[in-house]
Design a protein around this motif. Structure first.
Motif, PDB file in Angstrom:
ATOM      1  N   GLY A   1       0.795  -1.224   0.000  1.00  0.00           N
ATOM      2  CA  GLY A   1       0.000   0.000   0.000  1.00  0.00           C
ATOM      3  C   GLY A   1       0.822   1.265   0.000  1.00  0.00           C
ATOM      4  O   GLY A   1       0.424   2.273  -0.584  1.00  0.00           O
ATOM      5  N   LYS A   2       1.996   1.269   0.658  1.00  0.00           N
ATOM      6  CA  LYS A   2       2.818   2.482   0.708  1.00  0.00           C
ATOM      7  C   LYS A   2       3.231   2.897  -0.697  1.00  0.00           C
ATOM      8  O   LYS A   2       3.091   4.061  -1.102  1.00  0.00           O
ATOM      9  N   SER A   3       3.780   1.949  -1.446  1.00  0.00           N
ATOM     10  CA  SER A   3       4.280   2.258  -2.784  1.00  0.00           C
ATOM     11  C   SER A   3       3.142   2.614  -3.732  1.00  0.00           C
ATOM     12  O   SER A   3       3.204   3.615  -4.464  1.00  0.00           O
ATOM     13  N   PHE A   4       2.079   1.819  -3.714  1.00  0.00           N
ATOM     14  CA  PHE A   4       1.012   2.011  -4.695  1.00  0.00           C
ATOM     15  C   PHE A   4       0.251   3.308  -4.435  1.00  0.00           C
ATOM     16  O   PHE A   4      -0.123   4.014  -5.369  1.00  0.00           O
ATOM     17  N   SER A   5       0.043   3.653  -3.161  1.00  0.00           N
ATOM     18  CA  SER A   5      -0.683   4.887  -2.863  1.00  0.00           C
ATOM     19  C   SER A   5       0.125   6.110  -3.281  1.00  0.00           C
ATOM     20  O   SER A   5      -0.434   7.118  -3.725  1.00  0.00           O
ATOM     21  N   LEU A   6       1.478   6.039  -3.162  1.00  0.00           N
ATOM     22  CA  LEU A   6       2.313   7.145  -3.632  1.00  0.00           C
ATOM     23  C   LEU A   6       2.143   7.347  -5.129  1.00  0.00           C
ATOM     24  O   LEU A   6       2.073   8.468  -5.631  1.00  0.00           O
ATOM     25  N   GLN A   7       2.079   6.220  -5.851  1.00  0.00           N
ATOM     26  CA  GLN A   7       1.901   6.325  -7.295  1.00  0.00           C
ATOM     27  C   GLN A   7       0.539   6.929  -7.621  1.00  0.00           C
ATOM     28  O   GLN A   7       0.425   7.753  -8.533  1.00  0.00           O
ATOM     29  N   GLU A   8      -0.481   6.539  -6.845  1.00  0.00           N
ATOM     30  CA  GLU A   8      -1.822   7.031  -7.120  1.00  0.00           C
ATOM     31  C   GLU A   8      -1.925   8.544  -6.941  1.00  0.00           C
ATOM     32  O   GLU A   8      -2.601   9.229  -7.704  1.00  0.00           O
ATOM     33  N   ILE A   9      -1.255   9.064  -5.906  1.00  0.00           N
ATOM     34  CA  ILE A   9      -1.434  10.486  -5.608  1.00  0.00           C
ATOM     35  C   ILE A   9      -0.428  11.373  -6.333  1.00  0.00           C
ATOM     36  O   ILE A   9      -0.594  12.591  -6.369  1.00  0.00           O
ATOM     37  N   ARG A  10       0.627  10.777  -6.898  1.00  0.00           N
ATOM     38  CA  ARG A  10       1.710  11.596  -7.470  1.00  0.00           C
ATOM     39  C   ARG A  10       1.191  12.610  -8.473  1.00  0.00           C
ATOM     40  O   ARG A  10       1.537  13.789  -8.429  1.00  0.00           O
TER      41      ARG A  10
END
Length: 1417
Positions: A806-815
């Motif tokens: 979740g840490k990595s994927f959520s960063l990608q989502e909000i970038r």
């Protein structure tokens, strides 16, 4: 917090705090001091000495450091250094000339000077005025050279010489190796020398002082542990708990010299030679236990004779007044003069003035705590009472001064007279003013002024006055504490308490001589003193809530520092006081109160008393109560049942325990921010503070556990009555209730008759926390495709759900969705499966932990050590991926500065990644997975790699939905100085906490920061963050379970809030909070706006905000929808009737059947029981005993290893042999895969795969490889045979029965067969029992019909005799009975108990046996 520094060798991780893995060692100070040179009363110069240990750059981990010694003399006269060495080869006791080592082991660099060999013992160097001489002892030479010794002497132009000794009146002595080596050569280590001495019959006061003088000249100055031993001895001596008098006589001049040397030695440690700030602090406090020494020591013996002769008192055969008292005292003074003689003289003077013998005994007791019995017990007994001879008054007054010049110490009057020669007239006048007006209210303030004057003046600038100044300072500390404590703080209003706290805090900090070292608690106290002073002077409105919140934060910080001080002292003294008391026969009361009494004697104790009265006043002003509510639980702030109490010092002490059968309320002194909450814990009441957004707080809310905190005083008042009630033996149970509006907490008791789970306020949900966790669903990650197998690396934009957490994927989502003002760090991720791919390519088998068995912390540590053992062994795909990360994220100039360049950077990064992967097997993470029924194989670990913001100013955590009230319009945030580890890890102290309305309802500051330390990273530092598929699951907040590891350099330092705008600038705080509120709103909006977010980030020095990670916020149970469809589906899968599952009556019926409640969130937990708490305590005690026995056996094992050293065999423990066999198996498997025994030769060339090898080289390598395989197989066979033999002969005790290890292994293998037998027999027994009950039920029905048929028509009642006459024969012929010749039920219970006891102990016993059993191969 762990981190790996670039380009260094890995070392073992430390426990707690900041752990630097593989750091290059910084120079270590050995000693640094300056000394004045006085010749015939005239200052003729100074000598400066500095020594450091310097480790070679890029050296090996075990490489010895060089010792650089710098000596500089400032003098107009000709200066010489007379020097030599102590070596192990000569016993480390006599001077030896350094000439043979010059140029090889020792080098000298001195301007315009040569080394002249003086004799066989020493050499000489002529020193130039104000020019530094550098002497370097090479690391290799320190194996033999224990120390360098030297003296300085000056020559005048007329040829006269004057020699100057070093600290304490002895040679300058610089330890070049471990100071214990020299100490051991001189007679054993410090503890052994002290304990053996005090246990000896011939030990005397001179012996004790001589040993301490020796220790203070070496080990005690170099080692904090040794100085602690010296301190304990001096304090016990001062308390008269060590032997003062023995049969060995000594003269007063000898005692005077000993006391003089001792006080000088301790002074030197306190002022100069102590290498650790705490060492100097202990030496300074120890000055209050010492006599000054020197003085007119010989006059003690001579002057008493003169007094007797002048006044006609009989002496031996000389006729005169036969005063037996004087004669007996005279004999004592000749042979055993001590500090007691001062008290005897004062008592005698009181008697001479009044003629009343009662005044003599009263003064003797008040001044010296001596009685008639004490005087009669000495070797030189004093049993007679004195004659009243008032003509002796003037003589005795003079004699009292003579005694004080030798035995006097930290007495204010005597210390003032001894030190006044070094004081200016104004300071002298202030001291006399203090003594003349000692009872006045203003005296504490004047004492504080005098202490500042003497510590900033003669103590720093008059080296020859250091001893007298420190004795005076010790007397002033005692006077300050005494005069301050007589103030009734409870009657003082707020402002005087604030001002007194300011003065006392500065006096506490002044007790630390070395307040510049980062290790010094004195530095932290000075920082706190400056913070408090600035708050007081620039206070503004002291009645405002914000000012009171700031004062509360500083009071909290000061309390933490005082607790840290007491804890460090207790750790230092605990074992030493016990050991010394054991050999000396000291009562337990003195041992138990030792540290407490040391703390009570310092100004810091007065400060803690002031804060105790000031803190409630500040709370009232700030509008906050004594309680900090962190989690309301899932029952509106109440425990769902009455529970037993569990008292612990820290929540970490009960990790892995299970209280689900007997739920508990935990009362803890503190809670670590990364701890797990064991099953069955209904509530936690903790001392100190817990950050509301720390990992443990999120877990508490997610698990529905009440978590509240209070200060230490509140907890102490609460603990004692609860402990008394819970230990009363009546089975008292308790419940916790929290008032959410007022934040008040109440703990109420219940009677023993109330069953667990049915107490006040209990409902059917009381079973919820008891049954253990329902299995948590965890998604299986996607498999790595071919491209990712070649380069397992994803960057932002290419991350896929199922490959990263979740840490990595959520960063990608909000970038791409965040506004420009919010930054996201450039990030890379090693996806799920990379660890497994790396292990497969390296031929390393995956870790498989035994299912159903309790794992130990030691076993898991071994697993992690094996996983991190070889950071150079990296698979090609991982190497490619990490090289790309390093090229992108590590600055080029940093890479260029590393000895190994890019390869070193990649290797260090790999160490960090290995540490993250290995954190899957930490004790806490493993226990947590098992509690949630998550299989180890289902847990996959991705690694998120990000650069750390190097100029970070603050770190923050935001929850976009209030975690306590559930208000979706409120953002709750916490902010700390530096990196966020101190916040999420709930380090001691508070964060700046605030709540803010999204709709513009305003901002509320809830607390100001009081964290003691902050973490800061240097440029180029990366963070390897764990990103598993087992975090943020429903009903399980896994945040913080797995490690995030730094790669680069991370430093910790004390936070000075007086210099930080987060504390001093209200406008800045308001602006920062507004910015963070906007950040929370924007991130939540970017994530869809429907799911509350848990956001972590930082703010740099320019005010830029960076979002490091975001994830769905873990919502407490009481804010979730009740009885959602997913839970009802799970009920149906368990066999409940779900046909009408949507109707309320069915929900109520199903929940009642399951022992649950339907009104609030339904949990799949249930069940009650008892006794486990006690079992856990017993097991804990057994572990402690096992560790103690392990220590004793290690000593025996050392002797055995030395005895086997010459046999040519290698010693193994069985545990090590088993690991070795596994490793051999892996090596054999790998070598077989790589081994090519034959090749094809065409003409003169070998096939291409042989890489241009010659035929001879191929034949040689093939034979060597074959022999290596044979050697490995032979070693494995020998190890196996030795282990089998050891198992067959080693006896162990399991559950009270003695077995061989082989029998235990065999019994363990057939335990399931025994369980199956028990199950079958119990089913048969139960079936027969049911049949008997069924038949007897039918028989009773027939008997009732018989009775009705017989008496139905009779008018008379059925009496007892008629009933027995009819039913007796009927029962005898028709009642069924169970024939049980062997009492099978009792047998089965006993058998099951034996099985359970065997299973509970066998694994631990085997582990211990394997660790102890020794084999030789």
């Amino acid at each position: 917090m762990r981190f790996f520094e670039y380009g260094t060798v890995a070392v073992a991780a430390g426990a707690g705090g900041l752990t630097k893995e593989a750091a290059s060692r910084a120079p270590e100070l050995v000693v640094a001091y300056e000394q004045g040179l006085v010749w015939d009363g005239r200052d003729v110069g100074k000598v400066f000495v500095n020594a450091q240990r310097i480790w070679p750059q890029g050296g090996l981990e075990d490489e010895l450091p060089n010792v650089e010694i710098r000596v500089k003399v400032e003098s107009e006269d000709e200066a010489w250094m007379h020097w030599g060495t102590l070596t192990k080869s000569t016993g480390a006791q006599e001077w030896r000339t350094p000439a043979p080592l010059l140029g090889s082991g020792i080098t000298v660099s001195c301007p315009a000077a040569d080394v002249h060999e003086h004799d066989a013992c020493a050499a000489r160097i002529k020193l130039q005025n104000a020019q530094e001489m550098l002497l370097v002892v090479q690391g290799a030479a320190t194996e033999d050279v224990v120390a360098v010794l030297f003296c300085i002497f000056l020559k005048k132009s007329d040829g006269h010489e004057r020699w100057f000794s070093g600290p304490g009146g002895n040679d300058h002595k610089i330890h070049t190796g471990d100071p214990k080596v020299a100490d051991a050569a001189a007679g054993g280590d410090t503890a052994t020398r002290i304990l053996e001495g005090e246990a000896g019959e011939s030990w005397s006061m001179p012996s004790r002082f001589g040993l301490i003088i020796d220790l203070c000249g070496g080990p005690a100055a170099s080692s904090l542990n040794d100085m602690a031993w010296v301190f304990v001895v001096l304090r016990y001596h001062n308390m008269r708990q060590l032997r003062w008098y023995s049969k060995h006589n000594y003269q007063s001049k000898d005692m005077g010299h000993l006391l003089d040397t001792l006080s000088k030695r301790v002074t030197q440690v306190a002022a100069h030679t102590g290498q650790h700030p705490r060492t100097k602090y202990l030496a300074r406090v120890a000055m209050s236990y010492l006599s000054r020494g020197g003085g007119q020591a010989e006059a003690i013996r001579i002057e008493i004779l003169h007094i007797m002769r002048r006044n006609g008192i009989k002496e031996g055969h000389r006729p005169g007044i036969d005063d037996k008292f004087i004669e007996q005292w005279h004999q004592k003074l000749h042979q055993h003069t001590t500090r007691d003689d001062i008290h005897i003289c004062k008592a005698y003077l009181a008697f001479l003035h009044s003629g009343n013998m009662g005044d003599f005994w009263h003064t003797l007791w008040v001044k010296g705590k001596l009685t008639r019995e004490d005087l009669a017990s000495w070797p030189n007994k004093i049993t007679h009472e004195p004659f009243h001879l008032p003509q002796l008054i003037n003589d005795m007054k003079h004699y009292l001064w003579i005694l004080q010049t030798v035995h006097g110490g930290a007495d204010l009057g005597f210390a003032t007279e001894s030190a006044k020669w070094a004081l200016d007239g104004e300071t002298q006048g202030m001291l006399y003013d203090i003594m003349a007006n000692y009872d006045e209210w203003w005296v504490p303030g004047k004492i504080a002024d005098v202490r500042f004057r003497i510590c900033d003046g003669p103590l720093k600038h008059c080296p020859n006055a250091e001893r007298d100044i420190l004795l005076l300072d010790a007397a002033l500390v005692a006077a300050f504490k005494h005069t301050t404590e007589r103030t009734n703080f409870s009657e003082l209003p707020r402002d005087p308490l604030i001002d007194i706290a300011d003065m006392v805090l500065r006096q506490s900090a002044l007790c630390w001589i070395d307040s510049s070292s980062p290790e010094s608690l004195g530095r932290e106290l000075w920082i706190a003193a400056n913070e408090w002073s600035q708050l007081v002077k620039n206070s503004g409105d002291r009645s405002s809530p914000r000012w009171a919140l700031k004062a509360l934060a500083l009071a909290d910080k000061i309390s933490l520092l005082l607790a840290k001080d007491a804890s460090e002292l207790d750790t230092l003294f605990r074992d030493k006081t016990v050991q010394l008391a054991k050999v000396s026969g000291i009562p337990d009361s003195y041992v138990l109160n030792f540290t407490e009494e040391v703390v009570r004697a310092q100004p810091s104790f007065v400060l803690s008393s002031i804060l105790r009265y000031l803190t409630p006043v500040l709370r009232d002003t700030a509008g906050v109560g004594p309680w900090n509510v962190v989690s309301m639980g899932d029952n509106a702030g109440r425990t769902s049942s009455a529970c037993a109490l569990k008292m612990v010092s820290d929540l970490a002490n009960i990790q892995g325990e299970d209280f689900s059968k007997a739920p508990v309320i935990v009362i803890a002194d503190g809670v670590d921010g990364n701890c797990d909450i064991p099953l069955g814990v209904e509530a936690i009441v903790s001392g100190g503070s817990v950050d509301i957004l720390s990992h443990v707080a999120i877990r508490a809310r997610n698990q529905g556990v009440v978590l509240v905190c209070c200060d230490g005083d509140t907890l102490h008042k609460l603990r004692d009555p609860l402990l008394e009630a819970s230990s009363s033996g009546n089975g008292a149970l308790f419940s916790v209730s929290v008032n959410s509006a007022s934040s008040e907490v109440q703990i109420s008791g219940a009677t023993a008759g109330i069953a667990a789970g049915n107490g006040p306020g209990a409902d059917s949900s009381s079973h919820a926390k008891a049954s253990g966790a329902e299995k948590v669903s965890i998604a299986k990650p996607l498999a790595l495709d071919k491209a990712l197998q070649e380069e397992p690396l994803l960057e932002l934009g290419s991350m896929v759900a199922g490959l990263v957490g979740g840490k990595s994927f959520s960063l990608q989502e909000i970038r791409s969705k965040l506004p420009d003002w919010l930054q996201v760090p450039k990030s890379y991720a090693l996806p799920f499966g990379t660890a497994e791919l790396n292990a497969k390519l390296l031929g390393v088998k995956q870790v498989v932990l035994p299912n159903g068995e309790k794992v130990t912390e030691e076993a898991l540590q071994q697993v992690r050590d094996e996983l991190e053992a070889d950071p150079t062994n990296m698979s090609a795909p991982v190497n490619v991926a990490l090289a790309k990360v390093a090229a992108q994220l590590v600055p080029e100039d940093l890479v260029a500065s590393l000895p190994g360049g890019m390869a070193a950077a990649v290797e260090t990064l790999y160490r960090g990644v290995l540490a993250v992967w290995a954190s899957k097997y930490t004790y806490r993470a493993t226990l947590s997975r098992r509690a949630q029924k998550i299989a180890d194989a289902d847990l996959y670990m991705a690694v998120l790699l990000q650069p750390v913001v190097s100029d970070v100013a603050y770190a923050f955590v935001l929850h976009t939905k209030d975690p306590l009230s559930g208000d979706a319009d409120t953002v709750f945030g916490e902010v700390v100085v530096g990196m966020g580890e101190t916040l999420v890890g709930s380090y001691p102290g508070r964060a700046l906490a605030f709540s803010a309305s999204k709709s513009g309802g305003g901002v509320k500051i809830l607390s100001y920061p009081s964290k003691l330390i902050g973490y800061f990273a240097t440029p180029g530092t990366l963070m390897a963050r764990s990103d598993s598929n087992g975090e943020d699951l429903e009903k399980f907040a896994g945040a913080g379970l797995y490690d995030s590891v730094g790669v680069g350099c991370i430093k910790s330092c004390a936070v000075d809030y007086a210099q930080n705008r987060l504390f001093t600038d209200d406008a800045f705080v308001d602006e920062l909070v507004s910015k963070l509120l906007r950040c929370g709103v924007d991130v939540e909006k970017a994530m869809g706006g429907q799911v509350p977010q848990d956001i972590e980030g930082c703010v740099d020095s320019a005010g830029n905000v960076t979002v490091v990670q975001t994830r769905p916020q873990a919502i407490p149970h009481q804010f979730r929808r009740c009885c959602d469809l997913a839970r009802l589906v799970r009920w149906r899968q368990r066999g409940y009737n779900a046909a009408k599952i949507s109707t309320p009556d069915v929900i109520q019926r199903v929940s009642s059947k399951a022992g649950l409640r339907a009104s609030v969130h339904i949990s799949a937990k249930g069940g009650r029981g008892g006794g486990l708490c006690l079992i856990c305590l017993v097991q804990k005690s057994k572990r402690e005993r096992q560790e103690h026995r392990k220590g004793r056996r290690q000593q025996v094992g050392t002797k055995r290893r030395l005895a086997m050293a010459d046999t040519g065999k290698t010693e193994y423990t069985v545990a090590r042999a088993l690991v070795q066999m596994k490793m051999i198996g892996k090596r054999v498997e790998k070598q077989v895969q790589e081994f090519e025994p034959v090749c094809i030769q065409t003409g003169a060339k070998l096939e291409q795969s042989m890489q241009n090898k010659s035929l001879e080289q191929f034949q040689k390598e093939t034979k060597a490889d074959w022999q290596s395989l044979m050697d490995l197989l032979e070693l494995k066979r020998k190890l196996k045979c030795a282990v089998v033999l050891s198992n067959a002969t080693t006896s162990v005790e399991v559950a009270g029965t003695t077995y061989t290890v082989a029998e235990v292994i065999e019994r363990k293998a057939q335990i399931e067969l025994e369980r199956e037998m028990v199950r079958n027999l119990r089913e048969k027994y139960a079936r027969k029992l049911r049949q008997v009950e069924s038949k007897n039920t039918e028989m009773e029905a027939k008997m009732m019909k018989l009775l009705e048929a017989t008496y139905a028509k009779r008018e008379s009642q059925l009496n007892k005799e008629d009933y027995e006459r009819i039913t007796g024969p009927f029962l005898e012929n028709n009642e069924s009975k169970l024939i049980d010749p062997i009492s099978i039920d009792a047998k089965l219970q006993e058998f099951e108990k034996r099985i359970e006891e065997f299973e509970a102990e066998c694994d631990v016993t085997l582990s211990i046996s394997n660790a102890r059993a020794i084999i030789y191969v």
